[in-house]
Design an enzyme around this catalytic site. Structure first.
Site, PDB file in Angstrom:
ATOM      1  N   CYS A  22       0.801  -1.234   0.000  1.00 64.05           N
ATOM      2  CA  CYS A  22       0.000   0.000   0.000  1.00 64.05           C
ATOM      3  C   CYS A  22       0.836   1.288   0.000  1.00 64.05           C
ATOM      4  O   CYS A  22       0.387   2.312  -0.527  1.00 64.05           O
ATOM      5  CB  CYS A  22      -0.986  -0.005   1.158  1.00 64.05           C
ATOM      6  N   HIS A  77      -2.204   6.814   3.598  1.00 59.84           N
ATOM      7  CA  HIS A  77      -0.769   6.877   3.852  1.00 59.84           C
ATOM      8  C   HIS A  77      -0.199   8.172   3.260  1.00 59.84           C
ATOM      9  O   HIS A  77      -0.384   8.463   2.071  1.00 59.84           O
ATOM     10  CB  HIS A  77      -0.041   5.699   3.179  1.00 59.84           C
TER      11      HIS A  77
HETATM   12  P1  NAP Z   1      -6.935  -9.132   8.063  1.00 59.44           P
HETATM   13  O1  NAP Z   1      -7.840  -8.017   8.397  1.00 59.44           O
HETATM   14  O2  NAP Z   1      -6.166  -9.764   9.185  1.00 59.44           O
HETATM   15  O3  NAP Z   1      -7.799 -10.299   7.322  1.00 59.44           O
HETATM   16  C1  NAP Z   1      -7.324 -11.608   7.083  1.00 59.44           C
HETATM   17  C2  NAP Z   1      -8.390 -12.438   6.377  1.00 59.44           C
HETATM   18  O4  NAP Z   1      -7.866 -13.729   6.053  1.00 59.44           O
HETATM   19  C3  NAP Z   1      -9.656 -12.702   7.217  1.00 59.44           C
HETATM   20  O5  NAP Z   1     -10.768 -12.741   6.364  1.00 59.44           O
HETATM   21  C4  NAP Z   1      -9.401 -14.122   7.764  1.00 59.44           C
HETATM   22  O6  NAP Z   1     -10.607 -14.830   8.067  1.00 59.44           O
HETATM   23  C5  NAP Z   1      -8.746 -14.742   6.557  1.00 59.44           C
HETATM   24  N1  NAP Z   1      -8.006 -15.958   6.889  1.00 59.44           N
HETATM   25  C6  NAP Z   1      -7.109 -16.150   7.893  1.00 59.44           C
HETATM   26  N2  NAP Z   1      -6.629 -17.415   7.859  1.00 59.44           N
HETATM   27  C7  NAP Z   1      -7.252 -18.026   6.807  1.00 59.44           C
HETATM   28  C8  NAP Z   1      -7.201 -19.333   6.268  1.00 59.44           C
HETATM   29  N3  NAP Z   1      -6.400 -20.281   6.782  1.00 59.44           N
HETATM   30  N4  NAP Z   1      -7.982 -19.628   5.203  1.00 59.44           N
HETATM   31  C9  NAP Z   1      -8.793 -18.683   4.670  1.00 59.44           C
HETATM   32  N5  NAP Z   1      -8.890 -17.424   5.135  1.00 59.44           N
HETATM   33  C10 NAP Z   1      -8.125 -17.094   6.196  1.00 59.44           C
HETATM   34  O7  NAP Z   1      -5.849  -8.709   6.993  1.00 59.44           O
HETATM   35  P2  NAP Z   1      -5.908  -7.491   5.906  1.00 59.44           P
HETATM   36  O8  NAP Z   1      -5.396  -6.228   6.458  1.00 59.44           O
HETATM   37  O9  NAP Z   1      -7.259  -7.516   5.263  1.00 59.44           O
HETATM   38  O10 NAP Z   1      -4.770  -7.961   4.878  1.00 59.44           O
HETATM   39  C11 NAP Z   1      -4.987  -9.003   3.955  1.00 59.44           C
HETATM   40  C12 NAP Z   1      -3.822  -9.064   2.964  1.00 59.44           C
HETATM   41  O11 NAP Z   1      -3.774  -7.865   2.202  1.00 59.44           O
HETATM   42  C13 NAP Z   1      -2.445  -9.207   3.639  1.00 59.44           C
HETATM   43  O12 NAP Z   1      -1.623 -10.031   2.820  1.00 59.44           O
HETATM   44  C14 NAP Z   1      -1.930  -7.765   3.668  1.00 59.44           C
HETATM   45  O13 NAP Z   1      -0.523  -7.703   3.713  1.00 59.44           O
HETATM   46  C15 NAP Z   1      -2.480  -7.249   2.336  1.00 59.44           C
HETATM   47  N6  NAP Z   1      -2.653  -5.787   2.264  1.00 59.44           N
HETATM   48  C16 NAP Z   1      -3.307  -5.088   3.231  1.00 59.44           C
HETATM   49  C17 NAP Z   1      -3.482  -3.700   3.091  1.00 59.44           C
HETATM   50  C18 NAP Z   1      -4.184  -2.861   4.116  1.00 59.44           C
HETATM   51  O14 NAP Z   1      -4.187  -1.609   3.940  1.00 59.44           O
HETATM   52  N7  NAP Z   1      -4.809  -3.441   5.164  1.00 59.44           N
HETATM   53  C19 NAP Z   1      -2.988  -3.063   1.956  1.00 59.44           C
HETATM   54  C20 NAP Z   1      -2.352  -3.798   0.965  1.00 59.44           C
HETATM   55  C21 NAP Z   1      -2.196  -5.164   1.139  1.00 59.44           C
HETATM   56  P3  NAP Z   1     -11.214 -14.931   9.570  1.00 59.44           P
HETATM   57  O15 NAP Z   1     -11.976 -13.663   9.812  1.00 59.44           O
HETATM   58  O16 NAP Z   1     -12.103 -16.118   9.476  1.00 59.44           O
HETATM   59  O17 NAP Z   1     -10.045 -15.119  10.501  1.00 59.44           O
END
Ligand code: NAP
Length: 351
Positions: A146, A239
């Site tokens: 991001c 950001h």
């Molecule tokens: P998050 O809020 O922690 O969400 C994680 C998701 O993955 C939840 O839906 C979780 O489901 C699911 N999950 C966890 N273990 C799993 C499994 N074994 N099988 C299937 N689903 C599973 O994370 P996030 O911030 O959305 O980030 C997600 C990705 O995007 C990461 O790789 C991060 O680096 C990337 N990213 C994030 C941003 C940002 O601004 N936040 C920006 C760019 C990229 P449950 O609810 O059931 O646990």
């Protein structure tokens, strides 16, 4: 065209929720599968998601059953909002099973045959898909970290016009960038955390892949020297980055400003639904851009630039603002998918 069925992996997470929100009225894509961990699978979405959006959960989505991760999902392609630890295995498995995977995870961003894509910066990098061999029609395309997105969109016009030698960047990154629940309140409130694990390496490497060129089907990385320092600040979304550049030529301040203003998106004629009218908006008011005020320019897809001025050490310095969960995550991935449709890479699963 036929509407394509989209699956969302990690649908209950911060990025997954943004996908749900942004796809609600999408003209080309309809959400047909919501996937999360085994703990959430089998339940209605509304009962397991901790919805952090300000609008309510779209009605059709709220009662959909959350599915477990598998390589047989009822969709034509998937958006991935999985953490890298899960994406490492899940994304190749889905590609092998024939699904295009449009990912936010870091797992395959730097893989030589996987496009790391910002459609306005390097739309031709999708050619790398042809070198992926999953023994199926599946493939993986990624969008950058991001904080890389805002930085690279700002560097692109300067790189094209003047050439860049070196970049210094200090980030002030929003809390939502750490997902949910993310940073502990005791660390976040009235504080700045001057460390984000792995972030500085991404800012060193990813812009060089994005600004690289494709020659005879192979990627040649750019070789900019980039020195980042990343900080987590108590801002919800958006950001902000203080950028300083050393250029290869010697333009005036006006020419630098003009390069940002004159930038024409190479995909402007494709009329992609999520592409903003302008990739870059330049502010003259020296108090701007600010996350709370300017985050949603271009529906969160425009990158804002302000305070362009000479630097006492390098050549020029300026401020960049981008929306980390829209342009930097779900919105960027949706734009990638739209480009893939127009380029003929994304079709219905059965075609
Ligand atoms: P998050 O809020 O922690 O969400 C994680 C998701 O993955 C939840 O839906 C979780 O489901 C699911 N999950 C966890 N273990 C799993 C499994 N074994 N099988 C299937 N689903 C599973 O994370 P996030 O911030 O959305 O980030 C997600 C990705 O995007 C990461 O790789 C991060 O680096 C990337 N990213 C994030 C941003 C940002 O601004 N936040 C920006 C760019 C990229 P449950 O609810 O059931 O646990």
């Amino acid at each position: 065209m036929n509407v394509l069925r989209a699956g969302i992996l990690g649908a209950t997470g911060a990025v997954g929720q943004k996908f749900v929100e942004l796809l609600e009225d999408h003209p080309w894509f309809q959400v047909s599968a919501l996937v999360a961990s085994d703990q959430s699978a089998g339940h209605q979405y509304k009962d397991v998601v901790n919805w952090i959006g300000t609008a309510s959960i779209p009605k059709l989505i709220a009662s959909m059953e959350v599915l477990p991760l598998s390589d047989r999902l009822p969709c034509d392609f998937v958006f991935s909002g999985l953490h890298a630890s899960v994406a490492d295995h899940a994304e190749p498995n889905l590609a092998k099973a024939g699904y295009p995977v449009i990912s936010n995870a870091k797992s395959f961003r730097m893989h030589e045959n996987v496009p790391l894509l910002i459609p306005e910066v390097n739309p031709d990098h999708t050619a790398l898909i042809r070198h992926q061999d999953w023994q199926s029609k599946g493939y993986i395309v990624t969008n950058p970290n991001c904080s890389t997105v805002g930085l690279t969109c700002a560097l692109k016009p300067l790189h094209d016009k003047f050439g860049i030698e070196a970049v210094q960047v200090v980030t002030m990154q929003a809390l939502s960038g750490a997902g949910y629940p993310g940073v502990s309140a005791l660390d976040a409130v009235a504080n700045v955390v001057p460390f984000i694990g792995g972030e500085e390496d991404k800012l060193v490497n990813e812009p060089n892949k994005l600004l690289g060129t494709i020659v005879d089907g192979q990627l040649h990385m750019e070789t900019l020297t980039i020195s980042p320092q990343c900080n987590r600040v108590p801002v919800l979304e958006g950001h902000l980055e203080c950028v300083t550049v050393k250029l290869k030529s010697n333009p005036s301040q006006n020419h630098v400003r003009q390069a940002f203003n004159d930038f024409v998106s190479p995909i402007a004629e494709l009329d992609l639904p999520s592409e903003p009218d302008r990739l870059i908006h330049v502010f003259d008011d020296e108090r701007f851009p600010q996350p709370r005020r300017h985050l949603n320019l271009g529906n969160g897809m425009t990158v804002s630039i302000g305070r362009i001025r000479p630097c006492e050490i390098l050549d020029y310095k300026f401020i960049v603002l981008s929306h980390n969960t829209v342009r930097g995550a779900a919105g960027g991935a949706i734009l990638n998918a739209e480009l893939l449709v127009k380029q003929g890479f994304l079709r219905s699963f059965t075609s």
